[in-house]
Design a protein around this motif. Structure first.
Motif, short mmCIF file in Angstrom:
data_model
loop_
_atom_site.label_atom_id
_atom_site.label_comp_id
_atom_site.label_asym_id
_atom_site.label_seq_id
_atom_site.Cartn_x
_atom_site.Cartn_y
_atom_site.Cartn_z
N ASP A 27 77.85 -20.34 77.40
CA ASP A 27 78.36 -19.05 76.92
C ASP A 27 79.40 -19.15 75.82
OD1 ASP A 27 76.68 -17.63 78.57
OD2 ASP A 27 78.12 -17.58 80.22
N TYR A 28 79.38 -20.21 75.02
CA TYR A 28 80.20 -20.26 73.82
C TYR A 28 79.40 -19.62 72.69
CZ TYR A 28 83.62 -23.25 76.01
OH TYR A 28 84.58 -23.72 76.83
N PRO A 29 79.98 -18.64 72.00
CA PRO A 29 79.23 -17.92 70.96
C PRO A 29 79.21 -18.68 69.63
CG PRO A 29 81.40 -16.97 71.16
CD PRO A 29 81.30 -18.04 72.22
N ILE A 30 78.39 -19.69 69.54
CA ILE A 30 78.25 -20.45 68.32
C ILE A 30 77.12 -19.82 67.52
CG2 ILE A 30 77.75 -22.70 67.33
CD1 ILE A 30 78.89 -23.89 69.94
N THR A 31 77.45 -19.38 66.32
CA THR A 31 76.45 -18.71 65.49
C THR A 31 75.98 -19.64 64.38
OG1 THR A 31 78.19 -17.75 64.11
CG2 THR A 31 77.40 -16.42 65.93
N THR A 32 74.74 -19.42 63.98
CA THR A 32 74.13 -20.17 62.89
C THR A 32 74.15 -19.31 61.64
OG1 THR A 32 72.66 -21.25 64.46
CG2 THR A 32 72.05 -21.37 62.15
N VAL A 33 74.59 -19.88 60.53
CA VAL A 33 74.58 -19.20 59.24
C VAL A 33 73.48 -19.85 58.42
CG1 VAL A 33 75.90 -18.64 57.18
CG2 VAL A 33 77.04 -18.73 59.40
N HIS A 34 72.47 -19.08 58.07
CA HIS A 34 71.32 -19.61 57.33
C HIS A 34 71.59 -19.60 55.83
CE1 HIS A 34 68.85 -19.67 60.93
NE2 HIS A 34 69.35 -18.47 61.23
N GLY A 35 70.85 -20.42 55.11
CA GLY A 35 70.96 -20.45 53.66
C GLY A 35 71.50 -21.76 53.16
N PRO A 36 71.58 -21.91 51.84
CA PRO A 36 72.03 -23.18 51.28
C PRO A 36 73.49 -23.50 51.60
CG PRO A 36 71.69 -21.55 49.54
CD PRO A 36 71.18 -20.95 50.81
N ASP A 37 74.31 -22.50 51.80
CA ASP A 37 75.71 -22.72 52.17
C ASP A 37 75.93 -22.46 53.65
OD1 ASP A 37 76.41 -23.32 49.55
OD2 ASP A 37 76.72 -21.20 49.06
N GLY A 38 74.90 -22.59 54.45
CA GLY A 38 74.97 -22.27 55.87
C GLY A 38 75.56 -23.39 56.70
N GLY A 39 75.57 -23.14 57.98
CA GLY A 39 76.10 -24.10 58.93
C GLY A 39 76.31 -23.43 60.27
N TYR A 40 77.32 -23.88 60.98
CA TYR A 40 77.64 -23.34 62.30
C TYR A 40 79.09 -22.91 62.33
CZ TYR A 40 73.30 -25.51 63.79
OH TYR A 40 71.99 -25.86 63.90
#
Length: 105
Positions: free
Chosen positions: A48-61
């Motif tokens: 239940d840790y809200p780790i989000t993914t950021v998509h795209g060339p400058d993405g990450g976690y």
């Protein structure tokens, strides 16, 4: 199992220290492969840790809002020394002369 737990706690600490982490940088900081980081992120999401993914060339976690990290405190019997593992935060200073809300340092 101990190295997995240690790595997961380190991952949480890294995610809390910066707004966005690219996968390659997380893997380098943890000293493991990218697939291992993805697996550890899925493990933390399962807890239940809200780790989000950021998509795209400058993405990450990144660590999402609405969840605080667990306190990094241990019991008095398991810590090696008081100077290395302080469990209570020092009182905040109220002025430039070193006074605190409870008196002098």
């Amino acid at each position: 199992m101990a190295s997995t737990s240690r790595r997961a706690l380190r991952l949480l600490s890294l995610l809390g220290s910066r707004r966005l982490w690219p996968l390659r940088e997380l893997a380098d900081a943890l000293g493991c492969g990218e697939r291992t980081v993805r697996r550890d992120i899925e493990t933390l999401r399962g807890l239940d840790y809200p780790i989000t993914t950021v998509h795209g060339p400058d993405g990450g976690y990144r660590l999402g809002a609405g969840h605080t990290l667990p306190p990094r405190c241990c019991s008095t019997t398991s810590r090696p020394s008081r100077s290395r593992w302080p469990c209570r935060p020092r009182p905040a200073r109220c002025s430039a002369w070193g006074t605190t809300r409870r008196g002098r340092w």
